[in-house]
Write a protein that holds these residues in place. Structure first.
Motif, PDB file in Angstrom:
ATOM      1  N   SER A   1      -7.767   5.824   2.194  1.00  0.00           N
ATOM      2  CA  SER A   1      -8.264   5.002   1.098  1.00  0.00           C
ATOM      3  C   SER A   1      -9.428   4.213   1.692  1.00  0.00           C
ATOM      4  O   SER A   1     -10.238   4.792   2.416  1.00  0.00           O
ATOM      5  CB  SER A   1      -7.161   4.098   0.557  1.00  0.00           C
ATOM      6  OG  SER A   1      -7.630   3.290  -0.501  1.00  0.00           O
TER       7      SER A   1
ATOM      8  N   GLY B   1     -12.085   7.120  -0.893  1.00  0.00           N
ATOM      9  CA  GLY B   1     -11.048   7.501   0.059  1.00  0.00           C
ATOM     10  C   GLY B   1     -11.057   8.996   0.324  1.00  0.00           C
ATOM     11  O   GLY B   1     -11.335   9.805  -0.564  1.00  0.00           O
TER      12      GLY B   1
ATOM     13  N   HIS C   1      -3.759   6.608  -9.261  1.00  0.00           N
ATOM     14  CA  HIS C   1      -3.592   5.841  -8.030  1.00  0.00           C
ATOM     15  C   HIS C   1      -2.125   5.859  -7.623  1.00  0.00           C
ATOM     16  O   HIS C   1      -1.244   5.651  -8.466  1.00  0.00           O
ATOM     17  CB  HIS C   1      -4.066   4.395  -8.229  1.00  0.00           C
ATOM     18  CG  HIS C   1      -4.164   3.620  -6.967  1.00  0.00           C
ATOM     19  ND1 HIS C   1      -3.053   3.083  -6.347  1.00  0.00           N
ATOM     20  CD2 HIS C   1      -5.227   3.298  -6.185  1.00  0.00           C
ATOM     21  CE1 HIS C   1      -3.435   2.462  -5.245  1.00  0.00           C
ATOM     22  NE2 HIS C   1      -4.738   2.565  -5.121  1.00  0.00           N
TER      23      HIS C   1
ATOM     24  N   ARG D   1     -10.731   4.030  -5.124  1.00  0.00           N
ATOM     25  CA  ARG D   1     -10.097   4.880  -4.104  1.00  0.00           C
ATOM     26  C   ARG D   1     -10.439   6.347  -4.328  1.00  0.00           C
ATOM     27  O   ARG D   1     -10.647   7.093  -3.367  1.00  0.00           O
ATOM     28  CB  ARG D   1      -8.580   4.681  -4.158  1.00  0.00           C
ATOM     29  CG  ARG D   1      -7.778   5.460  -3.115  1.00  0.00           C
ATOM     30  CD  ARG D   1      -6.290   5.243  -3.347  1.00  0.00           C
ATOM     31  NE  ARG D   1      -5.472   5.708  -2.239  1.00  0.00           N
ATOM     32  CZ  ARG D   1      -4.963   6.942  -2.147  1.00  0.00           C
ATOM     33  NH1 ARG D   1      -5.214   7.836  -3.093  1.00  0.00           N
ATOM     34  NH2 ARG D   1      -4.216   7.277  -1.107  1.00  0.00           N
TER      35      ARG D   1
ATOM     36  N   ALA E   1      -9.964  -1.253  -3.475  1.00  0.00           N
ATOM     37  CA  ALA E   1      -9.595   0.144  -3.697  1.00  0.00           C
ATOM     38  C   ALA E   1      -8.850   0.342  -5.012  1.00  0.00           C
ATOM     39  O   ALA E   1      -8.787   1.456  -5.531  1.00  0.00           O
ATOM     40  CB  ALA E   1      -8.738   0.660  -2.543  1.00  0.00           C
ATOM     41  N   LYS E   2      -8.292  -0.741  -5.563  1.00  0.00           N
ATOM     42  CA  LYS E   2      -7.568  -0.641  -6.835  1.00  0.00           C
ATOM     43  C   LYS E   2      -8.440  -1.031  -8.029  1.00  0.00           C
ATOM     44  O   LYS E   2      -7.961  -1.048  -9.153  1.00  0.00           O
ATOM     45  CB  LYS E   2      -6.310  -1.514  -6.792  1.00  0.00           C
ATOM     46  CG  LYS E   2      -5.274  -1.055  -5.768  1.00  0.00           C
ATOM     47  CD  LYS E   2      -4.041  -1.954  -5.793  1.00  0.00           C
ATOM     48  CE  LYS E   2      -2.958  -1.438  -4.868  1.00  0.00           C
ATOM     49  NZ  LYS E   2      -3.302  -1.581  -3.449  1.00  0.00           N
TER      50      LYS E   2
ATOM     51  N   SER F   1       0.850  -1.182   0.000  1.00  0.00           N
ATOM     52  CA  SER F   1       0.000   0.000   0.000  1.00  0.00           C
ATOM     53  C   SER F   1       0.888   1.234   0.000  1.00  0.00           C
ATOM     54  O   SER F   1       2.101   1.159   0.205  1.00  0.00           O
ATOM     55  CB  SER F   1      -0.910   0.013   1.227  1.00  0.00           C
ATOM     56  OG  SER F   1      -0.142   0.258   2.393  1.00  0.00           O
TER      57      SER F   1
END
Length: 381
Positions: free
Chosen positions: A217, A265, A251, A261, A237-238, A154
């Protein structure tokens, strides 16, 4: 969608063979600059390859744990949630939270954990009175679980120093156990949130539960029963949602623009609000207040976030098993905003066929990951 998680490195095997070319073309459209494939290579050590055949299967790890109130002995447990710029500690004794504290880790873009040594991290923990005399420690990290354990993959853990190097190598728990004199176990923060929610539900009640923890995130975990949780075999999140967010940012890890995200996020939402509302000094709290007051830019972002939440819940419920949803995390601390936002999510969920129900969080949304980590400190996988 991101597939490097539980499967670890290896080929993407496609069946039937006639679908290989369409998948390859879709990958090119989604990753036109190759930044995601570069990240995969860095993370796994193996280039992305598409092949034909019968995909192998790897079971998701399931973690089983007992109720906190059932723990014997007078000594408490300690749960820790390591966030991007904060450290949350929760002290639990006899199933009751007897103390909690949140510590800010640096300011701006730089976290105090950047480049931290093991000795400094231990001193940070032992210097807090909440850690005194504990008989077990659970730590929730922003680190996805793969087939070989937790990985420092991360933005928080990228190039993070000795502590994160040990986490990546699977050696941090043993080093901390030796330093603290009690068992220490590390967990993905989504697993921690799911464990906290699972603990609070009546035995055998309802379907599986998808827990999303919204912070800088966001993290995700799946509660499979009252005392069972699992990490998801992807990093949500990706993922690239079908409905792109209003402002698509790169990202920080994969380089893709318009990931989930950005929509959920605090970092992405705050940056989008600053740009679209022409308020360069605004923060996430300003966005929340504006959304409650129905500011058009803030409401556009809130509706986009609600659509993304519904899409992810539908995805999980469709690909794995029917699941309900609970939302947690620092982003929902302000009650008026939480009430407004959950109303939007319920509206979006009603438009999808998976029948996902949004449930209220079982406890304090800012404590969930740390409380779950404390429960998981005695878990078996």
């Amino acid at each position: 969608m991101n597939l490097v998680n539980v499967q670890g490195s290896g080929e993407i095997v496609i069946t039937p063979a006639s679908r290989r070319d369409p998948v390859s073309a879709a990958l090119e459209r989604a990753d036109p600059t190759g930044s995601w494939r570069d990240w995969w290579y860095r993370a796994s050590g193996v280039p992305v390859r598409l092949s034909e055949g019968v995909p192998s299967t790897v079971a998701m790890p399931v973690h089983r744990f007992g109720p906190l109130e059932g723990e014997a002995g007078p000594d408490p447990l300690l749960g820790i949630n390591v966030g991007g710029h904060y450290l949350r500690l929760v002290r639990v004794c006899g199933g009751t939270v007897v103390g909690s504290r949140e510590t800010r880790l640096g300011t701006g873009q730089e976290s105090a954990l950047s480049g931290i040594s093991l000795r400094s991290f231990v001193e940070m923990l032992t210097g807090d009175e909440l850690s005194h005399g504990v008989r077990g420690v659970g730590i929730a990290w922003s680190a996805p679980r793969t087939s070989i354990g937790l990985r420092a993959m991360s933005i928080l853990t990228e190039g993070g120093g000795e502590v994160f190097d040990l986490l990546d190598a699977g050696e941090l728990d043993s080093a901390l156990t030796k330093a603290l004199g009690c068992p220490v176990h590390s967990w993905n923060d989504g697993e921690g949130v799911a464990a906290a929610e699972a603990l609070a539900r009546p035995p055998g009640e309802g379907r599986s539960l998808l827990a999303l923890k919204l912070g800088t995130s966001f993290a995700s975990g799946l509660a499979l029963g009252t005392h069972q949780v699992s990490a998801l075999p992807m990093q949500l999140a990706k993922c690239l949602p079908a409905s792109p967010p209003p402002e698509c940012l790169a990202h920080p890890m994969t380089g893709l623009h318009g990931t989930a995200r950005d929509a959920l996020g605090a970092a992405g939402v705050t940056e989008a609000y600053r740009r679209l509302a022409d308020l360069p000094q605004a923060d996430y709290k300003d966005y929340c207040l504006a959304a409650v007051r129905q500011h058009p830019v803030a409401m556009r972002l809130a509706r986009s976030a609600a659509r993304t939440v519904a899409e992810l819940a539908h995805l999980v419920s469709t690909l794995w098993s029917p699941a309900d949803l609970v939302l947690s995390g620092r982003n929902l601390r302000q009650l008026p905003y939480r009430q407004m936002f959950t109303g939007l999510v319920r509206h979006e969920l009603a438009l999808l066929p998976s029948g996902v129900t949004l449930l209220d969080p079982a406890g304090d949304v800012s404590l969930s990951a740390a409380l779950g980590a404390a429960a998981l400190s005695r878990a078996q996988t």
